[in-house]
Design a protein around this motif. Sequence first.
Motif, PDB file in Angstrom:
ATOM      1  N   ARG A  73       0.834  -1.209   0.000  1.00 26.95           N
ATOM      2  CA  ARG A  73       0.000   0.000   0.000  1.00 26.95           C
ATOM      3  C   ARG A  73       0.870   1.262   0.000  1.00 26.95           C
ATOM      4  O   ARG A  73       0.537   2.251  -0.633  1.00 26.95           O
ATOM      5  CB  ARG A  73      -0.980  -0.024   1.181  1.00 26.95           C
ATOM      6  N   LYS A  74       2.016   1.174   0.672  1.00 25.68           N
ATOM      7  CA  LYS A  74       2.928   2.333   0.650  1.00 25.68           C
ATOM      8  C   LYS A  74       3.465   2.555  -0.771  1.00 25.68           C
ATOM      9  O   LYS A  74       3.626   3.695  -1.213  1.00 25.68           O
ATOM     10  CB  LYS A  74       4.092   2.110   1.624  1.00 25.68           C
ATOM     11  N   ALA A  75       3.758   1.464  -1.458  1.00 23.11           N
ATOM     12  CA  ALA A  75       4.268   1.587  -2.840  1.00 23.11           C
ATOM     13  C   ALA A  75       3.188   2.181  -3.752  1.00 23.11           C
ATOM     14  O   ALA A  75       3.492   2.977  -4.659  1.00 23.11           O
ATOM     15  CB  ALA A  75       4.704   0.217  -3.349  1.00 23.11           C
ATOM     16  N   ILE A  76       1.952   1.818  -3.492  1.00 24.88           N
ATOM     17  CA  ILE A  76       0.839   2.356  -4.299  1.00 24.88           C
ATOM     18  C   ILE A  76       0.700   3.862  -4.029  1.00 24.88           C
ATOM     19  O   ILE A  76       0.547   4.667  -4.950  1.00 24.88           O
ATOM     20  CB  ILE A  76      -0.476   1.596  -3.975  1.00 24.88           C
ATOM     21  N   ILE A  77       0.797   4.219  -2.753  1.00 24.85           N
ATOM     22  CA  ILE A  77       0.711   5.645  -2.367  1.00 24.85           C
ATOM     23  C   ILE A  77       1.828   6.436  -3.047  1.00 24.85           C
ATOM     24  O   ILE A  77       1.615   7.517  -3.593  1.00 24.85           O
ATOM     25  CB  ILE A  77       0.783   5.777  -0.820  1.00 24.85           C
ATOM     26  N   GLU A  78       3.016   5.845  -3.052  1.00 21.80           N
ATOM     27  CA  GLU A  78       4.179   6.485  -3.674  1.00 21.80           C
ATOM     28  C   GLU A  78       3.954   6.656  -5.176  1.00 21.80           C
ATOM     29  O   GLU A  78       4.281   7.683  -5.768  1.00 21.80           O
ATOM     30  CB  GLU A  78       5.406   5.590  -3.383  1.00 21.80           C
ATOM     31  N   LYS A  79       3.383   5.644  -5.791  1.00 17.11           N
ATOM     32  CA  LYS A  79       3.090   5.707  -7.233  1.00 17.11           C
ATOM     33  C   LYS A  79       2.122   6.859  -7.532  1.00 17.11           C
ATOM     34  O   LYS A  79       2.345   7.642  -8.455  1.00 17.11           O
ATOM     35  CB  LYS A  79       2.490   4.360  -7.704  1.00 17.11           C
ATOM     36  N   PHE A  80       1.068   6.968  -6.723  1.00 14.54           N
ATOM     37  CA  PHE A  80       0.095   8.048  -6.939  1.00 14.54           C
ATOM     38  C   PHE A  80       0.764   9.414  -6.782  1.00 14.54           C
ATOM     39  O   PHE A  80       0.477  10.345  -7.514  1.00 14.54           O
ATOM     40  CB  PHE A  80      -1.076   7.939  -5.948  1.00 14.54           C
ATOM     41  N   GLY A  85       0.684  12.996  -8.851  1.00 11.43           N
ATOM     42  CA  GLY A  85       0.632  14.154  -7.958  1.00 11.43           C
ATOM     43  C   GLY A  85      -0.519  14.084  -6.968  1.00 11.43           C
ATOM     44  O   GLY A  85      -1.052  15.104  -6.532  1.00 11.43           O
ATOM     45  N   LEU A  86      -0.933  12.862  -6.600  1.00 14.63           N
ATOM     46  CA  LEU A  86      -2.073  12.696  -5.687  1.00 14.63           C
ATOM     47  C   LEU A  86      -1.599  12.126  -4.346  1.00 14.63           C
ATOM     48  O   LEU A  86      -0.793  11.195  -4.317  1.00 14.63           O
ATOM     49  CB  LEU A  86      -3.110  11.739  -6.298  1.00 14.63           C
ATOM     50  N   ASP A  87      -2.132  12.675  -3.257  1.00 14.89           N
ATOM     51  CA  ASP A  87      -1.744  12.216  -1.918  1.00 14.89           C
ATOM     52  C   ASP A  87      -2.829  11.348  -1.302  1.00 14.89           C
ATOM     53  O   ASP A  87      -3.991  11.751  -1.243  1.00 14.89           O
ATOM     54  CB  ASP A  87      -1.523  13.432  -0.989  1.00 14.89           C
ATOM     55  N   TYR A  88      -2.430  10.173  -0.855  1.00 12.09           N
ATOM     56  CA  TYR A  88      -3.354   9.285  -0.134  1.00 12.09           C
ATOM     57  C   TYR A  88      -2.691   8.800   1.142  1.00 12.09           C
ATOM     58  O   TYR A  88      -1.463   8.673   1.210  1.00 12.09           O
ATOM     59  CB  TYR A  88      -3.734   8.068  -0.994  1.00 12.09           C
ATOM     60  N   ASP A  89      -3.515   8.498   2.163  1.00 13.36           N
ATOM     61  CA  ASP A  89      -3.022   7.874   3.388  1.00 13.36           C
ATOM     62  C   ASP A  89      -3.260   6.366   3.288  1.00 13.36           C
ATOM     63  O   ASP A  89      -4.042   5.894   2.445  1.00 13.36           O
ATOM     64  CB  ASP A  89      -3.782   8.421   4.607  1.00 13.36           C
ATOM     65  N   LEU A  90      -2.619   5.631   4.199  1.00 11.14           N
ATOM     66  CA  LEU A  90      -2.750   4.163   4.171  1.00 11.14           C
ATOM     67  C   LEU A  90      -4.205   3.704   4.231  1.00 11.14           C
ATOM     68  O   LEU A  90      -4.597   2.734   3.588  1.00 11.14           O
ATOM     69  CB  LEU A  90      -1.998   3.565   5.359  1.00 11.14           C
ATOM     70  N   ALA A 251      -8.130   3.528  -4.567  1.00  9.06           N
ATOM     71  CA  ALA A 251      -7.772   4.639  -3.671  1.00  9.06           C
ATOM     72  C   ALA A 251      -8.932   5.622  -3.668  1.00  9.06           C
ATOM     73  O   ALA A 251      -9.419   6.027  -4.725  1.00  9.06           O
ATOM     74  CB  ALA A 251      -6.495   5.319  -4.150  1.00  9.06           C
ATOM     75  N   GLY A 252      -9.383   5.957  -2.453  1.00 13.22           N
ATOM     76  CA  GLY A 252     -10.521   6.876  -2.358  1.00 13.22           C
ATOM     77  C   GLY A 252     -10.779   7.267  -0.919  1.00 13.22           C
ATOM     78  O   GLY A 252      -9.884   7.151  -0.059  1.00 13.22           O
ATOM     79  N   ALA A 253     -11.997   7.673  -0.646  1.00 16.27           N
ATOM     80  CA  ALA A 253     -12.357   8.140   0.696  1.00 16.27           C
ATOM     81  C   ALA A 253     -12.163   7.012   1.718  1.00 16.27           C
ATOM     82  O   ALA A 253     -12.546   5.859   1.460  1.00 16.27           O
ATOM     83  CB  ALA A 253     -13.803   8.590   0.695  1.00 16.27           C
TER      84      ALA A 253
END
Length: 399
Positions: A73-80, A85-90, A251-253
């Motif tokens: 999930r961290k790698a996915i967040i990093e990819k986004f 240019g999108l920020d997501y939390d775990l 990735a979403g709410a």
Amino acid sequence: MFLSQRMSRIKPSPTLAVTARAAELKALGQDIISLGAGEPDFDTPEHIKTAAVKALSEGKTKYTAVEGTTALRKAIIEKFKKEDGLDYDLNQVIVCAGVKQVIFNALLASLNPGDEVIIPAPYWVSYPDMVEIAEGVPVIVRCAPEADLKLTPELLIESITPKSKWLVLNSPNNPSGMAYSHKELEALAKVISDVPHLNVISDDIYERLIFDKYKFVTLAQVAPELKDRILIVNGVSKTYAMTGWRIGYGAGAAELIEVMATLQSQSTSNACSISQEAALAALTGPQDFIKDWIKIYTERRDAAFDILNKTPGLHCFQPHGAFYLYPSCVELMGKKAPSGALISNDTDVATYLLESVGVAVVPGAAFGLSPYFRISYATDTKLLLEACRRISQAISLLR
Ligand code: GLU
């Protein structure tokens, strides 16, 4: 009646059915070329397979967190972050068994009976059936050839009702290969902004498979104010030739992701632990092979386009991405095959091509927009060209 009423509303996936039928005929010794499934013919790259073998030997063979390993999930967040240019939390990311399960979870977790889901046609075959399973109502919007088979703000406005809950956007599109530009997404975002009960599933599975001068852009980048109402779905199947590994992510709410995980905890639990390690290697490892593959896809697209578009009676759109061509066959309607069989719809065209020259294609009816058919050019180049020549020759025999 033993079977549920739900099952009477849905059918087997047509893309998988065409592929299975082609394999069956091949096994019987027939000379069949399948342009059916949208599945890269390349093998999964070696470094990804090595990561899976390593995971096995290290005993990573147990349950993981339902929503996926923290590392993935961290790698996915990093990819986004890096690519979009999108920020997501775990807690805003979930890993599932393919994008199919991400969408399935999202719809089942959010739809009440009668809620509407707007699906622009042509669409990927499984969206309407998934909506039906979740007791929602698919609202099919037929997109015009003049708009490159894309949803326009006018069509979107017409299709919105107080019951609209989701819009499904897919760019680059399966089956048309057309992608939405920044400007087009901006215009759609304006409409969506005014309808607070409308959310968007942005199916970005073909994100990296984009050609020529086109640049991939996703709705959440164009309209950051809508980010909490957008569920982005993506996966490793198409980009990294990993269809069989079954890893997709959403990735979403956080509120939505949490209920999707609850649902998944009561159905399949985590996606395969070994596949998650392989997906981690895919997302964090070398990416340079992708541009080599894209070069091959582009050459195939151009060669297939050339043969099919020169065939009297067929008209192709020049796709921006994915690995499909979706020629219109409207001029073939009413013609007759040498056997005397009448061609009255695109299913007849697909049947004729399979029976006369052994080429499996998927009829437009499966994608909600006729008369067209889809070919996948994620197929060995020599076979692809042979198949296109056969299609062209078979069509020239229609009278
Ligand atoms: N998405 C691919 C296709 O459209 C794979 C098959 C499927 O799951 O539909 O061919």
